[in-house]
Design a protein around this motif. Structure first.
Motif, PDB file in Angstrom:
ATOM      1  N   HIS A  38       0.847  -1.192   0.000  1.00 34.40           N
ATOM      2  CA  HIS A  38       0.000   0.000   0.000  1.00 34.40           C
ATOM      3  C   HIS A  38       0.882   1.242   0.000  1.00 34.40           C
ATOM      4  N   GLU A  89       0.245   5.178   0.388  1.00 31.83           N
ATOM      5  CA  GLU A  89      -0.851   6.066   0.778  1.00 31.83           C
ATOM      6  C   GLU A  89      -0.343   7.493   0.995  1.00 31.83           C
ATOM      7  N   GLN A  92       6.860  11.891  -3.721  1.00 23.65           N
ATOM      8  CA  GLN A  92       5.555  11.269  -3.979  1.00 23.65           C
ATOM      9  C   GLN A  92       5.217  11.189  -5.462  1.00 23.65           C
ATOM     10  N   THR A 104      -4.983   2.063  -8.691  1.00 24.43           N
ATOM     11  CA  THR A 104      -4.834   3.428  -8.178  1.00 24.43           C
ATOM     12  C   THR A 104      -6.211   4.057  -7.985  1.00 24.43           C
ATOM     13  N   THR A 143      -7.073  10.448  -4.205  1.00 20.26           N
ATOM     14  CA  THR A 143      -7.468  10.927  -2.876  1.00 20.26           C
ATOM     15  C   THR A 143      -7.200  12.425  -2.815  1.00 20.26           C
ATOM     16  N   GLU A 170      -2.645  10.236  -5.488  1.00 19.17           N
ATOM     17  CA  GLU A 170      -3.150   8.899  -5.815  1.00 19.17           C
ATOM     18  C   GLU A 170      -2.667   7.858  -4.807  1.00 19.17           C
ATOM     19  N   SER A 171      -3.605   7.044  -4.345  1.00 18.06           N
ATOM     20  CA  SER A 171      -3.283   5.915  -3.480  1.00 18.06           C
ATOM     21  C   SER A 171      -3.126   4.684  -4.352  1.00 18.06           C
TER      22      SER A 171
END
Length: 546
Positions: free
Chosen positions: A179, A181, A208, A249, A252, A256-257
């Motif tokens: 994951h 996040e 990120q 994906t 959020t 993107e998570s």
């Protein structure tokens, strides 16, 4: 040039099955014996000064760990001691002559983790250290970074190593999902190991956009599109075996998570005993899958191991004289000798359409990944009525509830009663590490959650997790299933036809039927798991009266 979706991690590009990988290791071991190269089966001790001579990135790439400096020579443990090129590169970097030592593959993985710890985090820290003055792209809001900038940042060698190492460590630690996040001030990385999420040391927040962009490039996604969910796929080679990653994906508020589901066939237990199924349940399952026709359903929530159970059943069922076809969304693992069809709604291939086509392929056994709608239910029941054994999954809380679910989806009760042969409901709990588990008296809190009969079963005490090097200090290693298996009998068929309630049908199940909680408690008594794991997995799905 290797496609982005075919990543290579610490392995040669040839596709080697687990069996041939073992044979290859045996050849290397024998060759080392002839050449006088030492070989060890357990992770040897390491020296911090020697380890510091190789960075984590290089160590993973050349599959080697420096052990110690001895008489002016660097002793190096290697996954393949016959790789002279890697040994020469290590000698050039360390500026010392090298002596090679061979290590068993499993011991090498443990040695790598012991020597470099969370290597991906080390790389992330080095990236942070090299980015005290972040680039203009890194400092900007994620939304403002252009796709071309993300692509350029994602192609930086150190960033590629960072993502590769996250994936490498996840596979080595038996992770099922990675994951990624994004939050306001940090970027979290979590591994799901044995069903539980474990947070990892985070990479710097300013990476990120580049890190997520790199994963999307590898999964052949559109990196310019950040506001709609996307799905992708990565195929990689790891220590001589093929590993697939399903990538998802979602957008959020902070970016993107990403979730990467790791599908490692070498870790897939394809027999019912390895899944934790008791001998009486295995005997009943064997009788069910030997039937020439009928419907067998496996039920439970997402992630409860339904597909793995069905794969294990198909593996046992396989016979060259039988035509076995599956339709799945998606095909998670390739099964030798089985025709597997992936659902593709974008091109008009749904479960119902695919199932109709399968019936024209002269099958003996059909596996439908999931019964989702009225049309699929109707075709599945007709398939079972016309001489096919059909296996499928359904989302219900327990075995008996599946009957009502089929009727709610439009199936006639008398048809359900005619074709249904068995219902298996399951959950997953963590399996205790056999090396460090211990027994202790029941606590008052635990006693308050058990029935008197259950308490009597733990007269010698309950088994508890401790934690050791073998299980990475968690006290658990892998998972096992808690099952309830219902085999149809004349009384049940009659009750289904009469539309009896779930409670009334349970009374007709027979004395051999045991629910998931009882199955789990028996395994807790045997020391396979803990009471806490059984309660966590089953108490909310069982109307169990104390």
């Amino acid at each position: 040039m290797t496609p982005a979706s075919e990543l290579q991690l610490g392995a040669k590009p040839t596709d080697i099955t687990p069996a041939s990988a073992e044979a290859e290791t045996a050849k290397i071991r024998e060759r080392c014996r002839i050449l006088g190269i030492s070989w060890v089966e357990k992770p040897p001790e390491t020296d911090l000064i020697a380890i510091a001579l190789l960075t984590a990135e290089v160590a993973v790439r050349v599959r080697a760990v420096p052990l110690r400096i001895e008489r002016g020579r660097l002793i190096v443990a290697m996954f393949n001691p016959l790789d002279v090129g890697a040994a020469d590169e290590i000698a050039a970097i360390a500026k010392l002559p090298v002596s090679r030592t061979g290590v068993e593959p499993e011991a090498f993985g443990e040695l790598m983790r012991r020597a470099y710890g969370t290597t991906a985090a080390r790389v992330a820290e080095s990236l942070a250290g090299n980015s005290e003055s972040p680039t203009e792209e890194s400092d900007r809001n994620v939304d403002e970074i252009e796709a071309a900038d993300v692509h350029r940042m994602a192609e930086q060698p150190t960033l590629i190593n960072l993502v590769n190492l996250f994936i490498l460590e996840a596979i080595q630690s038996r992770t099922s999902d990675i994951h990624i996040e994004p939050f306001e001030n940090d970027l979290k990385i979590k591994y799901r190991v044995d069903g539980v999420l474990i947070e990892q040391p985070p990479p710097p927040k300013h990476l990120q956009a580049a890190l997520i962009g790199r994963v999307k490039i590898m999964a052949m996604m559109n990196i310019a599109e950040r506001y709609v969910p996307q799905d992708g796929h990565i195929t990689l080679r790891f220590e001589g075996r093929k590993v697939d990653l399903r990538v998802s994906t979602v957008p959020t508020i902070y970016g993107e998570s990403i979730v990467m589901r790791i599908l490692d066939k070498s870790n897939l237990p394809l027999d019912l005993q390895s899944l934790g199924m008791s001998e009486p349940h295995r005997h009943t399952m064997d009788r069910l899958i030997e039937k020439p026709h009928g419907l067998l359903l496996v039920t439970g929530p997402t992630g409860s191991g339904k597909t793995t159970t069905l794969y294990a059943a198909l593996s046992k069922l396989y016979d060259p004289r039988k035509k076995i076809i599956t339709i799945e969304d998606p095909v998670e693992y390739e099964l030798a000798g089985v025709n597997q069809i992936p659902v593709n709604p974008k091109r008009g291939l749904t479960f119902s359409i695919g199932l109709r086509a399968i019936l024209r392929q002269d099958p003996d056994v059909i596996l439908v990944g999931e019964i989702r709608d009225t049309e699929t239910v109707d075709i599945a029941i007709r398939s079972a009525l016309t001489g096919h054994l059909l296996l499928s999954t359904l989302h219900t809380n327990d075995a008996i509830s599946s009957i009502g679910r089929l009727v709610d989806m439009g199936a006639e009760p008398f048809l359900v009663a005619s074709v249904l042969e068995g219902l298996l409901a399951q959950r997953l709990g963590r399996r205790l590490c056999t090396r460090c588990k211990t027994q202790a008296p029941l606590t008052d809190d635990t006693k308050s959650r058990l029935t008197p009969v259950e308490i009597a079963g733990f007269s010698a005490g309950e088994w508890r997790a401790v934690g050791c090097e073998e299980c990475k200090k968690t006290g658990f290693r892998s998972r096992l299933g808690f099952f309830e298996l219902l085999r149809m009998n004349p009384a049940l068929r009659n009750g289904i036809t009469k539309r009896l309630s779930v409670t009334e049908l349970k009374e007709l199940a027979g004395p051999e039927f045991t629910n998931m909680r009882l199955d789990g408690m028996k395994k807790a008594q045997e020391g396979a798991t803990t009471i806490a794991e059984v309660l966590r997995a089953t108490q909310d799905v069982d109307d169990f009266e104390p």
